[in-house]
Scaffold this active site. Structure first.
Site, PDB file in Angstrom:
ATOM      1  CG  ASP A 196      -2.187   0.857   0.917  1.00 58.07           C
ATOM      2  OD1 ASP A 196      -2.144   1.656  -0.031  1.00 58.07           O
ATOM      3  OD2 ASP A 196      -3.188   0.735   1.647  1.00 58.07           O
TER       4      ASP A 196
HETATM    5  C1  BGC Z   1      -5.027   3.216   0.275  1.00 57.12           C
HETATM    6  C2  BGC Z   1      -5.223   2.273  -0.870  1.00 57.12           C
HETATM    7  C3  BGC Z   1      -5.061   3.002  -2.173  1.00 57.12           C
HETATM    8  C4  BGC Z   1      -3.700   3.659  -2.195  1.00 57.12           C
HETATM    9  C5  BGC Z   1      -3.397   4.397  -3.489  1.00 57.12           C
HETATM   10  C6  BGC Z   1      -3.758   4.014   0.149  1.00 57.12           C
HETATM   11  O1  BGC Z   1      -3.662   4.997   1.113  1.00 57.12           O
HETATM   12  O2  BGC Z   1      -5.033   2.496   1.483  1.00 57.12           O
HETATM   13  O3  BGC Z   1      -6.486   1.666  -0.774  1.00 57.12           O
HETATM   14  O4  BGC Z   1      -5.220   2.113  -3.236  1.00 57.12           O
HETATM   15  O5  BGC Z   1      -3.631   4.576  -1.135  1.00 57.12           O
HETATM   16  O6  BGC Z   1      -4.161   5.516  -3.632  1.00 57.12           O
END
Ligand code: BGC
Length: 732
Positions: free
Chosen positions: A285
């Site tokens: 993530d």
């Molecule tokens: C979130 C994800 C997301 C990623 C990219 C993160 O903070 O937890 O779900 O896909 O950011 O935007």
């Protein structure tokens, strides 16, 4: 190159068919390519970054080196790009100005709609209609792929039990059975079984795993659960996604068994790659790899790189531990080059499979907006919106008869009804409730509108105006709840009530003695006690996207009979959380006649509205119910009749309860259901089968097995309203 030249080049982009290759052909291509790559270039494929260093959902970083990094082959993909000219420029740089010309891939968060906005995911889940969600996902795929996007960071498959956590709106709720069905629907809708297609987009299941159980519902917080709970509840949706061919899996921000998911070998290798034979790639993530320093399991970025690579993380999002340190780690003999080969191979296979080596500018069109928000897409958005609405209460007031209504509240005229993670959707494409009613009746309706109160504030004069509007009307329709950004990432709330100023107005309006219909806008289950006490009807409208107002107008006036059923319980009060239907029993289950029992002294044990709950404008009766058992499992047969005056759908549900097992099992486990549409007066014979293998559970030896013994099988309207049950036995 100037903008004009780029435009000219982009106009020439072709839509040549991309050949479908066998696994063997793909492997051969990748092997050959990798034999030409330096270690450094292989590591470069493991890095995903943002275009301009923008802070998307975490810290920003210095992107001044991006061009140089692309030219050196040190970037594998980008996230968060919304401009096709930027995509074209970056891709051109990668393809034309690097040693091997390896294309980049582009990923984005397209969660419940690209430009066409569908209801948020928890709302859609209440349709209990995976087929419909698959259709919506096909539209999402079409619109996003035509915007040059190769991968969407969706579906979000976290089981959620705590509405304080703002991200529950991205999920499908609290049940693994429903989760599996939706996981398949999303993946099939996005990928369409053909990633060479110009209309599909790759899925990325997230967040692996356990994120839905952050302590206290506080964002990014600690998670602690047993392996049995992980495997039994949290894993099944991911298993379904992987089985459906999901190309990627994203790790979560939390720890599991005290090790951050992103550096957790047990999760990434033992369970996912080895246990589930996952052949796609694992992405972190946003900066979750470098965050393992804050988790205190790595002292610096070098250790981050070592631990994450060993754990099985293939692609790093935004943090740059891999490109900075992996080469040294390999040269020092601290990390095996085989691991890097495996990760790089997974990324390259993906790129080849989706056709980027055939056409790196796949779907990077100048006129991408032409593919967005077509009439058909809007029609589908309305159908999904209608099916997502849950009728929570109705004391003989809905559907409305009178056309002389007061329409009051901050959401009455609001077009901010997309909800968080809106992709490329725009407020101005959304229909407010007010406009929905006007579209429906033109001048044939008298709407006495007043803002009444803002979300959190009030003005005396406007407040009074609302009271006056109500006095002049036959019935009061309130459009209240959360502002759309109050849920979503980093939006945890310790209080999950409707903001107090709105409740004050509700109570004052109640004193007028008029019928009150409360239309609730929300991203999460809220504490609705005050609303329940002071309203005659409650419509849970969630955030419905583009067609919000049109759908709600149809529902208010009975042109569509609500059929949504909750997939996440609404707690009675915040102090009851977590409250979910598939909990274990206690040794002292509640008994009103016994003092030393598992209970609260001030509130009931049960949620206000439980999993599976939802009302209709009509009445359904159940007759001739029969349970039968054979080698393959149990079948429940019955006749369902629509006894009322409105056509509509009911959702009969089948739960099981294991009476004795080697470990304690939930009081109810959903194992089957059907959504049945019946015209007024119509009857249908229905049969729901639960296969024997679906009685399995992780037993004391952590093996998923059907143990011999006694089970209750229940036909139910919802998890608390059982129509009839029977006892069955499985014997060796
Ligand atoms: C979130 C994800 C997301 C990623 C990219 C993160 O903070 O937890 O779900 O896909 O950011 O935007």
């Amino acid at each position: 190159m100037n903008e004009e030249q780029i435009r000219d080049e982009m106009k020439k982009i072709k839509r040549n068919p991309i050949p479908k290759r066998t696994e063997e052909e793909i492997n051969l291509f990748v092997k050959d390519l990798m034999s030409k790559m330096t270690l450094k270039e292989k590591i470069g494929q493991l890095y995903q970054t943002t275009h301009d260093g923008a802070a998307i959902t975490g810290p920003s970083y210095d992107a001044s080196q991006n061009k140089r990094l692309i030219n050196e082959g040190m970037i594998g993909s980008f996230l968060g790009l919304y401009d096709n000219m930027d995509i074209y420029r970056l891709q051109k740089e990668a393809v034309e100005h690097t040693r091997l010309g390896i294309p980049l891939f582009f990923a984005n968060d397209i969660i419940h709609g690209c430009r066409t906005s569908f209801p948020h995911n928890l709302a859609m889940a209440c349709s209990w209609d995976p087929q419909l969600i698959q259709q919506a996902s096909e539209v999402v795929a079409y619109e996003s792929s035509h915007s040059g996007i190769n991968m969407t960071f969706s579906p979000m498959l976290d089981i959620v039990r705590d509405p304080r956590w703002g991200r529950v709106m991205e999920s499908y709720g609290e049940d693994p059975y429903i989760g599996q069905l939706y996981a398949r629907a999303y993946v099939n809708g996005y990928q369409q079984g053909d990633l060479t297609s110009y209309d599909s987009v790759s899925a990325c299941a997230k967040h692996f795993i356990g994120y839905g159980q952050v302590e206290g519902g506080r964002e990014y917080n600690t998670v602690d659960m047993s392996e049995r709970v992980l495997r039994q509840f949290y894993l099944p949706p991911f298993e379904a996604a992987v089985e459906a061919g999901c190309e990627a899996v994203m790790t979560s921000f939390n720890v599991y068994d005290s090790v951050p998911s992103t550096a957790n070998k047990f999760l990434l290798r033992t369970i996912l790659k080895d246990g589930m034979n996952f052949s796609g790639f694992i992405i972190s993530d946003y900066t979750s790899s470098s965050e393992i320093i804050a988790h205190k399991v790595a002292k610096d970025m070098k250790e981050v790189a070592k631990k994450c690579m060993e754990a099985g993380l293939d692609h790093e999002m935004v943090s740059n531990a891999y490109i900075k340190h992996l080469e040294t780690l390999v040269n020092e003999g601290q990390v095996s080059e085989h691991l890097i080969d495996d990760s790089c191979g997974r990324i390259l296979k993906f790129k080849y499979k989706i056709g980027l080596f055939d056409n790196p500018y796949k779907n990077v069109y100048l006129n991408f907006e032409d593919y967005w928000l077509t009439d058909d897409n809007r029609r589908l958005a309305k159908e999904v919106a209608l099916n997502s609405v849950v009728l929570l209460k109705n004391d003989d007031v809905l559907p409305l008869k009178s056309k002389k209504i007061a329409l009051i509240g901050p959401l009455a005229k609001s077009i901010q009804v997309i909800g968080p993670w809106g992709g490329k959707a725009r407020d101005e494409d959304c229909i407010s409730l007010y406009d929905g009613l006007k579209n429906k009746f033109k001048d044939g309706i008298e709407i006495n509108y007043s803002l009444g109160v803002d979300y959190h504030e009030m003005d005396e004069a406007i407040y009074q105006e609302a009271i006056d509007s109500a006095k002049q009307s036959d019935v009061v329709v309130l459009a209240m709840g959360e502002q759309q950004w109050m849920s979503g990432e980093a939006q945890s709330r310790a209080n999950i009530d409707v903001p107090p100023v709105q409740l004050k107005l509700l109570k004052d309006l109640r004193k007028l003695g008029k019928k009150i219909v409360f239309v609730l806008f929300t991203g999460r289950p809220l504490d609705l006690r005050v609303v329940e006490e002071n309203s005659d009807a409650i419509i849970n409208a969630w955030f419905l996207g583009n067609e919000s107002g049109n759908a709600l107008a149809d529902i208010l006036y009975g042109d569509f009979n609500p059929s949504g059923r909750l997939t996440m319980s609404f707690p009675y009060i915040v102090g009851q959380i977590p409250v979910y239907y598939n909990h274990l029993n206690t040794g002292r289950p509640y008994d009103p006649n016994d003092y030393y029992r598992s209970k609260y002294n001030d509130i009931p044990n049960d949620p206000l509205y439980s999993f599976g709950y939802g009302l209709s404008y009509t009445k359904f009766s159940y007759n001739s119910i029969q349970f039968s058992q054979d080698e393959e499992g149990v079948t429940v047969q019955f006749t369902i009749t629509n006894e009322g005056e409105y056509d509509g759908a009911d959702v009969p549900q089948v739960y099981i309860e294991a009476k004795s097992f080697s470990v304690s099992r939930p009081v109810n486990e959903l194992k089957g259901y059907k959504k049945v549409f019946l015209k007024a007066g119509e009857s249908k014979n229905i049969s729901i089968k639960v296969k024997k293998k679906d009685f399995a559970y992780y037993n004391i030896e952590m093996k998923k097995e059907v143990e011999n013994g006694e089970y209750l099988v229940k036909l139910a309207r919802n998890s608390q309203d059982i129509i009839l049950s029977t006892t069955i036995f499985f014997e060796r």
